[in-house]
Design a protein around this motif. Structure first.
Motif, mmCIF file in Angstrom:
data_model
loop_
_atom_site.group_PDB
_atom_site.id
_atom_site.type_symbol
_atom_site.label_atom_id
_atom_site.label_comp_id
_atom_site.label_asym_id
_atom_site.label_seq_id
_atom_site.Cartn_x
_atom_site.Cartn_y
_atom_site.Cartn_z
ATOM 1 N N ALA A 160 30.650 -83.046 56.406
ATOM 2 C CA ALA A 160 31.584 -82.235 57.181
ATOM 3 C C ALA A 160 30.917 -81.656 58.421
ATOM 4 O O ALA A 160 31.528 -81.591 59.502
ATOM 5 C CB ALA A 160 32.138 -81.103 56.305
ATOM 6 N N ARG A 205 38.202 -75.372 53.723
ATOM 7 C CA ARG A 205 38.725 -76.685 53.365
ATOM 8 C C ARG A 205 37.854 -77.447 52.371
ATOM 9 O O ARG A 205 38.347 -78.355 51.687
ATOM 10 C CB ARG A 205 38.887 -77.536 54.628
ATOM 11 C CG ARG A 205 39.881 -76.970 55.632
ATOM 12 C CD ARG A 205 40.030 -77.884 56.824
ATOM 13 N NE ARG A 205 40.465 -79.209 56.429
ATOM 14 C CZ ARG A 205 40.576 -80.248 57.272
ATOM 15 N NH1 ARG A 205 40.239 -80.088 58.544
ATOM 16 N NH2 ARG A 205 40.983 -81.420 56.835
ATOM 17 N N HIS A 206 36.581 -77.086 52.266
ATOM 18 C CA HIS A 206 35.682 -77.866 51.415
ATOM 19 C C HIS A 206 35.097 -77.052 50.254
ATOM 20 O O HIS A 206 34.999 -77.565 49.137
ATOM 21 C CB HIS A 206 34.547 -78.465 52.254
ATOM 22 C CG HIS A 206 35.030 -79.385 53.336
ATOM 23 N ND1 HIS A 206 35.459 -80.668 53.090
ATOM 24 C CD2 HIS A 206 35.174 -79.191 54.676
ATOM 25 C CE1 HIS A 206 35.837 -81.241 54.229
ATOM 26 N NE2 HIS A 206 35.665 -80.370 55.207
ATOM 27 N N PHE A 232 28.818 -83.807 50.595
ATOM 28 C CA PHE A 232 30.078 -83.765 51.337
ATOM 29 C C PHE A 232 30.089 -82.622 52.354
ATOM 30 O O PHE A 232 30.801 -82.698 53.360
ATOM 31 C CB PHE A 232 31.274 -83.673 50.381
ATOM 32 C CG PHE A 232 31.375 -82.390 49.617
ATOM 33 C CD1 PHE A 232 32.087 -81.313 50.130
ATOM 34 C CD2 PHE A 232 30.787 -82.258 48.364
ATOM 35 C CE1 PHE A 232 32.205 -80.134 49.417
ATOM 36 C CE2 PHE A 232 30.899 -81.087 47.649
ATOM 37 C CZ PHE A 232 31.608 -80.012 48.182
ATOM 38 N N ILE A 233 29.293 -81.569 52.121
ATOM 39 C CA ILE A 233 29.195 -80.500 53.112
ATOM 40 C C ILE A 233 28.400 -80.981 54.321
ATOM 41 O O ILE A 233 28.753 -80.691 55.477
ATOM 42 C CB ILE A 233 28.531 -79.257 52.498
ATOM 43 C CG1 ILE A 233 29.373 -78.727 51.322
ATOM 44 C CG2 ILE A 233 28.360 -78.164 53.549
ATOM 45 C CD1 ILE A 233 30.753 -78.261 51.699
ATOM 46 N N ILE A 252 34.657 -75.432 56.969
ATOM 47 C CA ILE A 252 33.923 -75.885 55.782
ATOM 48 C C ILE A 252 34.179 -74.957 54.602
ATOM 49 O O ILE A 252 34.405 -75.405 53.473
ATOM 50 C CB ILE A 252 32.413 -75.969 56.101
ATOM 51 C CG1 ILE A 252 32.139 -77.099 57.094
ATOM 52 C CG2 ILE A 252 31.607 -76.182 54.820
ATOM 53 C CD1 ILE A 252 30.710 -77.170 57.559
ATOM 54 N N SER A 257 32.837 -80.223 61.790
ATOM 55 C CA SER A 257 33.580 -79.122 61.181
ATOM 56 C C SER A 257 32.820 -77.812 61.365
ATOM 57 O O SER A 257 31.600 -77.761 61.190
ATOM 58 C CB SER A 257 33.795 -79.392 59.686
ATOM 59 O OG SER A 257 34.581 -80.539 59.487
ATOM 60 N N ASN A 305 36.880 -76.138 45.710
ATOM 61 C CA ASN A 305 36.001 -76.399 44.566
ATOM 62 C C ASN A 305 35.725 -75.141 43.743
ATOM 63 O O ASN A 305 35.156 -75.231 42.652
ATOM 64 C CB ASN A 305 34.676 -76.981 45.063
ATOM 65 C CG ASN A 305 34.807 -78.415 45.525
ATOM 66 O OD1 ASN A 305 34.830 -79.350 44.726
ATOM 67 N ND2 ASN A 305 34.920 -78.608 46.837
#
Length: 310
Positions: A202, A215-216, A198-199, A212, A207, A220
């Motif tokens: 992004a 927001r990502h 998912f990174i 990153i 992004s 987590n």
């Protein structure tokens, strides 16, 4: 979007929250820690309602070092002030210092850990060497050395952000000396997260690095931050108590550490005034244990490898 679709979207989150709470409260340690912590929060929130205004030497209501009795359930101290009154009012000071210092610790540790783990290279090397410096020196020893120096520079005059200078300095020093192990934990998690798919997605959609990380990666890391944050509070209470016991706190604010310091100076141990020492000491142990139990339960609940489903 229809109302049914909105409710359908909300159900997974609500279900996860219910599952989390069910598992968390299934641990006896979590139950005991929450009950004990809520008790002290209520005490700290309404001290005037529970025991009246803070007693001073001018309005002391008892005899010197009188043992517990009906009028003074926890006895009195060396100038006749009610120990219960001082302990209840001290709860607000001690908890406020510990919680604010924890916020600073978590913010600094999280920023350093994410930045170091995400960028790597020379940034990682520099930040980790700085972290090693704070990591190898016990935070209490470092705080004990820094606090009097900062107090001398800042002075003990007007209030800073609503705090007396000594309390403000203690909050900042505790917060700025205990972040190293949080940074280590966050960095290791960031190194793992930045390799996830998912990174990469992004990055593909454009992004930036800051987006990153915030927001990502940061969302987590919330479970790790929450679990370790409870343990940080327990350490902050210990450091604040120790600094105040050594006379580096504010003598005009009856934190639990200050009360222990005053009891030691008054010779409570040799005079047999056990109540003067035990009351604040038991409070420190109870609150610290509460946060440790909550932190361990959070770690067991949020970490699937350690989770034990009843």
């Amino acid at each position: 979007m229809t109302q049914s679709n909105i409710q359908a979207r909300k159900r997974p989150g609500a279900a996860r929250l219910r599952a989390f709470l069910r598992i968390f409260f299934s641990y006896r340690g979590a139950q005991l820690g929450i009950v004990c912590l809520l008790f002290f929060i209520v005490v700290a929130a309404i001290p005037d309602t529970l025991v009246g205004p803070l007693e001073t030497a001018a309005n002391a209501t008892g005899d010197f070092l009188a043992p517990p009795e009906s009028r003074h359930l926890l006895g009195t101290e060396e100038v006749g002030r009610d120990v219960l009154n001082l302990v209840v009012h001290g709860a607000r000071i001690s908890l406020t210092i510990a919680l604010l210092a924890t916020v600073i610790t978590l913010i600094v540790g999280t920023i350093v850990g994410i930045t170091s783990g995400y960028f790597g290279g020379w940034i990682d090397v520099c930040l980790m060497r700085l972290t090693d410096f704070f990591f190898v020196i016990p935070s209490f020893v470092l705080a004990m050395v820094i606090t009097p120096v900062v107090l001398e520079v800042v002075g003990r005059g007007r209030e800073i952000l609503g705090f007396r200078p000594s309390l403000f300095v203690v909050v900042v020093v505790i917060g700025m000396t205990g972040w190293a192990f949080i940074a280590r934990i966050i960095r290791s998690q960031t190194l793992t997260l930045k390799q996830r798919t998912f990174i990469d997605r992004a990055r593909v959609v454009g992004s930036g690095n800051f987006s990153i990380m915030v927001r990502h990666i940061l969302p987590n890391l919330v479970p790790q931050i929450a679990a370790n944050g409870a343990l940080v509070v327990a350490n902050a209470i210990y450091v604040e108590t120790s600094l105040s016991f050594l006379g580096l706190g504010d003598p005009l604010q009856p934190s639990w550490g200050t009360l222990l310091s005053l009891a030691q100076r008054a010779g409570a141990a040799s005079a047999g005034a056990w109540w003067y020492l035990c009351a604040p000491g038991v409070c420190v142990l109870a609150v610290s244990l509460s946060f440790v139990l909550i932190g361990n339960a959070l770690d067991d609940t949020l970490n699937p490898r350690r989770r034990v489903i009843p």
